[in-house]
Design an enzyme around this catalytic site. Structure first.
Site, PDB file in Angstrom:
ATOM      1  N   ASP A  12      -5.023  -8.390  -3.028  1.00  0.00           N
ATOM      2  CA  ASP A  12      -5.321  -8.134  -1.616  1.00  0.00           C
ATOM      3  C   ASP A  12      -6.585  -8.850  -1.139  1.00  0.00           C
ATOM      4  OD1 ASP A  12      -5.446  -7.132   0.934  1.00  0.00           O
ATOM      5  OD2 ASP A  12      -5.230  -5.039   0.383  1.00  0.00           O
ATOM      6  N   HIS A  44       0.843  -1.200   0.000  1.00  0.00           N
ATOM      7  CA  HIS A  44       0.000   0.000   0.000  1.00  0.00           C
ATOM      8  C   HIS A  44       0.882   1.256   0.000  1.00  0.00           C
ATOM      9  CE1 HIS A  44      -3.339  -2.663   0.431  1.00  0.00           C
ATOM     10  NE2 HIS A  44      -3.044  -2.980   1.681  1.00  0.00           N
TER      11      HIS A  44
END
Length: 460
Positions: A324, A273
């Site tokens: 994810d 991220h």
């Protein structure tokens, strides 16, 4: 397989490290490693052939069990919804999952990832305890289930056992809902040791400190001291503005800066991220050689924000993509929204490019391949000798690719329409997808649906 047995595929056009080339012969041995890649070759009668071939993509960030959450968290609450409210729902969902459920869900996910063009996955794996919060008799029970699912589906996997000790900065105690994820350094070292016999051409093992919220610096250092220096290290970081604010209160520094103060970041590190960076952190991360692990569909789904891609790329930063929480299993969608998010942010077009590569599709695909290979710690990401024979055959007959020049193929793949243009998929020299169907699709789907029925009964 016989390591000495050589097989080959002749491609009319193939994406090699130096770009698209015509009449390419790829040869691999019985262990699934490419031994020769020759452009300008002559087709041999009876040889297997394909039209458009490119390297398979690496999915550098996966929480496989969250695939079963798809569509179940999209109802607005009484107040503003965010990553933190989604996390509470995820915790409740994880409460009832068994190792058998995890294996079935992962196999379904991996078959979907393969059909869309991922040939490797990095599993950031943190469901380590049973429903009562006790470690399993075999410390790597759930991790072994993920490896088994990867073997069934035929995808390469990098297992990343997660260090998860605290609920927040300042060593806050875990909540009841987080007990299934609890690990200390000794637990993680034991899990890594238990997975060592499974390492091989299709399996690597690294480690993943969950985040600076959940693992103290001294703990991370203890685990890294026991890990061979080339193994990959992944960490969630700076995903939410709230996390950045908490880090400043607890440490006096923003999280990426704080991490860099404690550890020397190299290309073995993947910062997942890293959404909220200041200019100094952006430049320092790019200079470190570490990979930014970007997951645009999940980051959008959770309302995280947008990574500072333009200045990061301008500084020479490396990136890869992951799915994810698996609201999407398509690398095309991840790459498309990586670029589109930047276009919306900057109100301009064609952001992901460089003086050496002006075609956005090529820049994104090649960049994600290179960064993903580093994050996986495996010889993947390119059609070249010594790499795994992981490749995609595109549907040359699809209208979206009709009469498209090779130089424009990746931009057509990434930015044209929503049909899946991946026809066949090979991993380690074995065909795992043919004519857009996974070779074990029916059995995997049946087991997955049985698992979902069980979990919904438990939630009722």
């Amino acid at each position: 397989m016989n390591p000495g047995l050589t097989q080959s595929l002749f491609a009319r056009h193939a994406l090699l490290p130096d770009g698209w080339r015509d009449d390419v012969r790829m040869q691999w041995d019985g262990a699934g490693n490419l031994t020769a890649v020759t452009a300008g070759a002559t087709f041999l009668p009876g040889e297997a052939q394909a039209g458009l071939v490119l390297p398979g993509m690496v999915n550098l960030h996966s929480h496989a069990f969250q695939r079963a959450l798809g569509g179940l968290t999209e109802k607005a609450g009484e107040g503003p919804d965010s990553f933190w409210t989604w996390r509470d729902l995820m915790y409740r969902f994880a409460r009832n999952i068994t190792p058998e459920h995890i294996e079935a869900i992962a196999a379904q996910l991996f078959s979907e990832c393969l059909r869309h063009g991922y040939t490797s996955v990095c599993e950031f794996h943190y469901v380590q305890r049973d429903q009562q919060g006790a470690m399993y008799a075999r410390p790597a029970e759930t991790a072994e289930r993920i490896v088994a699912a990867a073997a069934l589906a035929g995808i390469g996997v990098t297992m990343l056992p997660v260090l998860y000790s605290y609920a927040g900065f300042g060593d806050q105690p875990l909540s009841i809902e987080q007990q299934r994820f609890k690990t200390g350094p000794r637990d993680v070292v034991d899990i890594i040791a238990a997975l060592e016999p499974l390492r091989g051409p299709q399996v690597e093992v690294g480690v993943a400190p969950h985040s600076l919220r959940a693992a103290a610096g001294a703990q991370i250092a203890e685990v890294l001291a026991s890990l061979p220096p080339a193994r990959p290290v992944h960490i969630h970081i700076a995903e939410q503005q709230g996390e950045v604010a908490q880090s400043i209160v607890a440490t006096g520094m923003r999280p990426v800066r704080y991490l860099m103060e404690q550890f020397e970041l190299t290309q073995r590190w993947c910062l997942v991220h890293a959404t909220h960076l200041d200019a100094g952190e952006t430049a320092a991360l790019a200079a470190s050689g570490a990979v930014a692990g970007l997951c645009p569909t999940t980051e959008a789904n959770l309302g995280d924000g947008l990574f500072p891609l333009a200045p990061f790329l301008a500084a020479g930063g490396r990136f890869g993509i992951g799915s994810d929480s698996h609201v999407s299993q398509s690398p095309v969608e991840e790459l498309r929204w990586l670029e589109y998010g930047q276009r919306l942010l900057h109100q301009q077009r064609n952001v992901a490019a460089s003086p050496g590569e002006r075609r956005v599709g090529d820049f994104l695909w090649q960049g994600a391949l290179a960064g993903g290979a580093l994050a996986a710690g495996r010889p993947v990401g390119a059609l070249a000798p010594g790499k795994r024979a992981d490749l995609l055959v595109l549907d040359s007959d699809h209208p979206n690719l009709f009469d498209v020049a090779p130089a424009d193929l990746l931009s057509a793949l990434v930015f044209c329409g929503n049909d899946n243009l991946v026809r066949d998929v090979m991993v380690g020299g074995q065909w795992v997808v043919r004519d857009q169907s996974h070779v074990a699709q029916a059995a995997i789907a049946q087991r997955y649906m049985h698992t979902i029925a069980q979990l919904r009964t438990l939630r009722a």
